[in-house]
Scaffold this motif. Structure first.
Motif, PDB file in Angstrom:
ATOM      1  N   LYS A  90       0.829  -1.214   0.000  1.00 25.12           N
ATOM      2  CA  LYS A  90       0.000   0.000   0.000  1.00 25.12           C
ATOM      3  C   LYS A  90       0.859   1.258   0.000  1.00 25.12           C
ATOM      4  CE  LYS A  90      -1.775   1.960   3.646  1.00 25.12           C
ATOM      5  NZ  LYS A  90      -2.534   2.284   4.882  1.00 25.12           N
ATOM      6  N   VAL A  91       1.863   1.299   0.861  1.00 29.47           N
ATOM      7  CA  VAL A  91       2.721   2.485   0.961  1.00 29.47           C
ATOM      8  C   VAL A  91       3.617   2.607  -0.270  1.00 29.47           C
ATOM      9  CG1 VAL A  91       4.439   3.680   2.383  1.00 29.47           C
ATOM     10  CG2 VAL A  91       2.643   2.334   3.481  1.00 29.47           C
ATOM     11  N   ARG A  92       4.033   1.466  -0.811  1.00 22.49           N
ATOM     12  CA  ARG A  92       4.843   1.487  -2.029  1.00 22.49           C
ATOM     13  C   ARG A  92       4.074   2.143  -3.183  1.00 22.49           C
ATOM     14  NH1 ARG A  92       5.932  -3.548  -2.166  1.00 22.49           N
ATOM     15  NH2 ARG A  92       4.372  -4.256  -3.667  1.00 22.49           N
ATOM     16  N   ARG A  93       2.818   1.784  -3.331  1.00 22.04           N
ATOM     17  CA  ARG A  93       2.004   2.373  -4.399  1.00 22.04           C
ATOM     18  C   ARG A  93       1.808   3.874  -4.204  1.00 22.04           C
ATOM     19  NH1 ARG A  93      -1.117  -2.304  -3.431  1.00 22.04           N
ATOM     20  NH2 ARG A  93      -2.647  -1.042  -2.293  1.00 22.04           N
ATOM     21  N   GLN A  94       1.801   4.311  -2.966  1.00 19.63           N
ATOM     22  CA  GLN A  94       1.568   5.713  -2.668  1.00 19.63           C
ATOM     23  C   GLN A  94       2.802   6.584  -2.881  1.00 19.63           C
ATOM     24  OE1 GLN A  94       0.239   6.385   1.364  1.00 19.63           O
ATOM     25  NE2 GLN A  94      -0.082   8.588   1.059  1.00 19.63           N
ATOM     26  N   PHE A  95       3.981   6.050  -2.576  1.00 24.18           N
ATOM     27  CA  PHE A  95       5.168   6.907  -2.532  1.00 24.18           C
ATOM     28  C   PHE A  95       6.224   6.640  -3.600  1.00 24.18           C
ATOM     29  CE2 PHE A  95       3.427   7.473   1.712  1.00 24.18           C
ATOM     30  CZ  PHE A  95       3.584   8.839   1.894  1.00 24.18           C
ATOM     31  N   VAL A  96       6.317   5.437  -4.118  1.00 24.25           N
ATOM     32  CA  VAL A  96       7.347   5.151  -5.132  1.00 24.25           C
ATOM     33  C   VAL A  96       6.688   4.562  -6.379  1.00 24.25           C
ATOM     34  CG1 VAL A  96       9.370   5.024  -3.649  1.00 24.25           C
ATOM     35  CG2 VAL A  96       7.894   3.020  -3.859  1.00 24.25           C
ATOM     36  N   THR A  97       5.639   5.207  -6.801  1.00 28.71           N
ATOM     37  CA  THR A  97       4.795   4.744  -7.904  1.00 28.71           C
ATOM     38  C   THR A  97       5.566   4.536  -9.198  1.00 28.71           C
ATOM     39  OG1 THR A  97       3.144   6.235  -6.929  1.00 28.71           O
ATOM     40  CG2 THR A  97       2.583   5.180  -9.021  1.00 28.71           C
ATOM     41  N   TYR A  98       6.494   5.443  -9.494  1.00 23.81           N
ATOM     42  CA  TYR A  98       7.128   5.464 -10.813  1.00 23.81           C
ATOM     43  C   TYR A  98       8.484   4.774 -10.876  1.00 23.81           C
ATOM     44  CZ  TYR A  98       3.441   8.928 -11.433  1.00 23.81           C
ATOM     45  OH  TYR A  98       2.218   9.565 -11.462  1.00 23.81           O
ATOM     46  N   ASP A  99       8.909   4.161  -9.786  1.00 21.75           N
ATOM     47  CA  ASP A  99      10.162   3.397  -9.817  1.00 21.75           C
ATOM     48  C   ASP A  99       9.941   2.100 -10.577  1.00 21.75           C
ATOM     49  OD1 ASP A  99      12.567   4.468  -8.283  1.00 21.75           O
ATOM     50  OD2 ASP A  99      10.957   4.878  -6.847  1.00 21.75           O
ATOM     51  N   ASP A 100      10.699   1.906 -11.663  1.00 23.04           N
ATOM     52  CA  ASP A 100      10.500   0.714 -12.487  1.00 23.04           C
ATOM     53  C   ASP A 100      11.798   0.114 -13.011  1.00 23.04           C
ATOM     54  OD1 ASP A 100      11.274   2.608 -14.307  1.00 23.04           O
ATOM     55  OD2 ASP A 100       9.465   2.498 -15.544  1.00 23.04           O
ATOM     56  N   GLY A 101      12.935   0.637 -12.548  1.00 22.21           N
ATOM     57  CA  GLY A 101      14.219   0.132 -13.002  1.00 22.21           C
ATOM     58  C   GLY A 101      14.775   0.868 -14.207  1.00 22.21           C
ATOM     59  N   ASN A 102      14.007   1.811 -14.757  1.00 23.14           N
ATOM     60  CA  ASN A 102      14.437   2.540 -15.950  1.00 23.14           C
ATOM     61  C   ASN A 102      14.485   4.050 -15.722  1.00 23.14           C
ATOM     62  OD1 ASN A 102      14.474   0.175 -17.767  1.00 23.14           O
ATOM     63  ND2 ASN A 102      12.265   0.170 -17.395  1.00 23.14           N
ATOM     64  N   SER A 103      14.586   4.460 -14.472  1.00 21.90           N
ATOM     65  CA  SER A 103      14.500   5.883 -14.139  1.00 21.90           C
ATOM     66  C   SER A 103      15.652   6.696 -14.718  1.00 21.90           C
ATOM     67  CB  SER A 103      14.449   6.051 -12.621  1.00 21.90           C
ATOM     68  OG  SER A 103      13.321   5.386 -12.084  1.00 21.90           O
ATOM     69  N   SER A 104      16.859   6.151 -14.671  1.00 22.68           N
ATOM     70  CA  SER A 104      18.019   6.888 -15.193  1.00 22.68           C
ATOM     71  C   SER A 104      17.839   7.192 -16.671  1.00 22.68           C
ATOM     72  CB  SER A 104      19.299   6.083 -14.967  1.00 22.68           C
ATOM     73  OG  SER A 104      19.585   5.960 -13.594  1.00 22.68           O
ATOM     74  N   ASP A 105      17.450   6.179 -17.432  1.00 28.60           N
ATOM     75  CA  ASP A 105      17.220   6.376 -18.867  1.00 28.60           C
ATOM     76  C   ASP A 105      16.169   7.450 -19.120  1.00 28.60           C
ATOM     77  OD1 ASP A 105      18.901   4.804 -20.515  1.00 28.60           O
ATOM     78  OD2 ASP A 105      17.860   2.999 -19.863  1.00 28.60           O
ATOM     79  N   LYS A 106      15.096   7.426 -18.357  1.00 31.23           N
ATOM     80  CA  LYS A 106      14.008   8.375 -18.559  1.00 31.23           C
ATOM     81  C   LYS A 106      14.459   9.809 -18.286  1.00 31.23           C
ATOM     82  CE  LYS A 106      10.264   5.107 -17.599  1.00 31.23           C
ATOM     83  NZ  LYS A 106       9.178   4.709 -16.669  1.00 31.23           N
ATOM     84  N   ILE A 107      15.253   9.998 -17.231  1.00 31.35           N
ATOM     85  CA  ILE A 107      15.735  11.342 -16.901  1.00 31.35           C
ATOM     86  C   ILE A 107      16.681  11.854 -17.977  1.00 31.35           C
ATOM     87  CG2 ILE A 107      17.118  12.670 -15.260  1.00 31.35           C
ATOM     88  CD1 ILE A 107      16.041  10.759 -13.069  1.00 31.35           C
TER      89      ILE A 107
END
Length: 386
Positions: free
Chosen positions: A361-378
């Motif tokens: 529940k807390v994971r969905r609320q606070f780290v929704t967009y972490d998917d392993g590809n964050s560096s590439d996206k930035i």
């Protein structure tokens, strides 16, 4: 005398800065720093490593005060420069983009990077108050208030990241920024949790319980497993031996500088500070923390979390202050004394799946967009802006 020397140094910095500002920005020169120039770590580190690995057209430079880190980075295919050197200041002054985890002091004096596109990666999802939200305005006199306003103008960045809609609201208030400057994306440092090939830390045959508390203004309130009394140490060793476990204690680097560590005679409590936080978390079976943002990261691994909040009332009211009631956003069990801490540890050692629903529940609320590809996206987002 000291004041005179300080004024002379600042004058010298300003003269150098004015000279360096004559040089134009260099396209695709990206400069990185973290933790006031003291550490090769955190979001900046993982983004930097991604750039030098997969984006060869970008000239990526790390700035640090640690000469050993410079040798390490340069020997592993990167480029690192000594913080405060003329060369480092030149690269900062001519950077196309700069990245930080705290503020401009991560890599140079602020007046050197005014021309660059500034990216504030920060150092975690905030449970405790940060930025402007943490300033106690009632405690500031008129001069301190004016100084804060000037610094806020200088420290304004062009881009901030937020791994959830919930946290995006905190970024806006803490940094006095707007939605168009916030990129909703996971943190680069958390990409490691999606890599199954990440090596486990030390003690491969033992359960690893990591204790990682947050920064405290009042260092006298900081709990330390190395300072237990005889009966507490005996009870702890008995529990750890029973479940073949060890505790790795990594204190916040500011508070750690005020502590003198000793390891347990049975070596069940290991104090490590020169270790990458994300690598340690990835290797941990249980996390004990308080209000540290590391527990939001750890939620991505769906492993037990214990909040040891022995000073909750003091911390929330008189220290940093917090955004949330701990009961509403906890990642697991909440303890306020040593005896209850031992019981929580044993409960999770017996059954690691306990409280998985709460973690989810807390994971969905606070780290929704972490998917392993964050560096590439930035990286791709920034490249698309130029």
């Amino acid at each position: 005398m000291n004041k005179t020397i300080k004024i002379l140094k600042q004058s010298g910095y300003l003269i150098i800065a004015l000279f360096l500002r004559l040089f134009p920005k260099k396209r695709n020169r990206w400069v990185f720093g973290a933790w006031f120039g003291t550490s090769f770590s955190d979001n900046s580190k993982y983004l930097y490593l991604k750039v030098i690995k997969d984006y060869k057209d970008i000239e990526a430079v790390w700035i640090t005060k640690d000469k050993d880190e410079i040798k390490y980075i340069n020997s592993h295919g990167g480029k690192a420069l000594l913080y405060g050197s003329f060369t480092a200041d030149y690269y900062a002054a001519t950077a196309d983009v700069v990245f930080m985890t705290h503020n401009y002091v991560d890599l140079s004096p602020m007046y050197l990077i005014k021309k660059a596109y500034k990216v504030q990666l920060w150092h975690g999802v905030a449970f405790k108050k940060i930025g402007r939200d943490a300033i106690k305005n009632n405690d500031q006199n008129i001069f301190q208030s004016l100084k804060s306003k000037i610094i806020n103008v200088w420290e304004d960045c062009d881009l901030y990241i937020a791994p959830s809609d919930e946290y995006s609201n905190k970024v806006k208030s803490a940094f006095n920024t707007t939605d168009d400057k916030i990129l909703k994306v996971g943190q680069p440092r958390n990409d490691i949790f999606f890599n199954e090939n990440t090596a486990r830390h030390k003690f491969p045959d033992k359960k690893i319980i990591t204790y990682m508390p947050t920064f405290r203004d009042n260092k006298d309130f900081s709990f330390d497993f190395s300072k237990l009394n005889d009966s507490q140490e005996e009870a702890l060793n008995s529990l750890l031996n029973k479940y073949n476990a060890v505790i790795i204690q990594k204190k916040h680097f500011v508070n750690a500088s005020y502590s003198k560590f000793k390891n347990s005679t049975e070596e069940n409590v290991i104090n490590l500070n020169k270790v990458d936080t994300q690598e340690l978390l990835h290797s941990s079976d249980i996390l004990i923390t308080d209000y540290s943002s590391c527990y939001f990261d750890f939620l991505l691994l769906d492993r037990p979390i214990i909040h040891f909040v022995y000073d909750y009332k003091y911390y929330s009211e008189k220290d940093r202050g917090v955004y949330y009631d701990i009961k509403d956003v906890c990642g697991g069990k909440i303890c306020i004394d040593f005896d209850s801490l031992l019981k929580c540890m044993e409960a999770y050692l017996k059954n690691p799946s306990l409280d998985s629903d709460q973690r989810s529940k807390v994971r969905r609320q606070f780290v929704t967009y972490d998917d392993g590809n964050s560096s590439d996206k930035i990286i791709k987002y920034i490249l698309g802006r130029f």
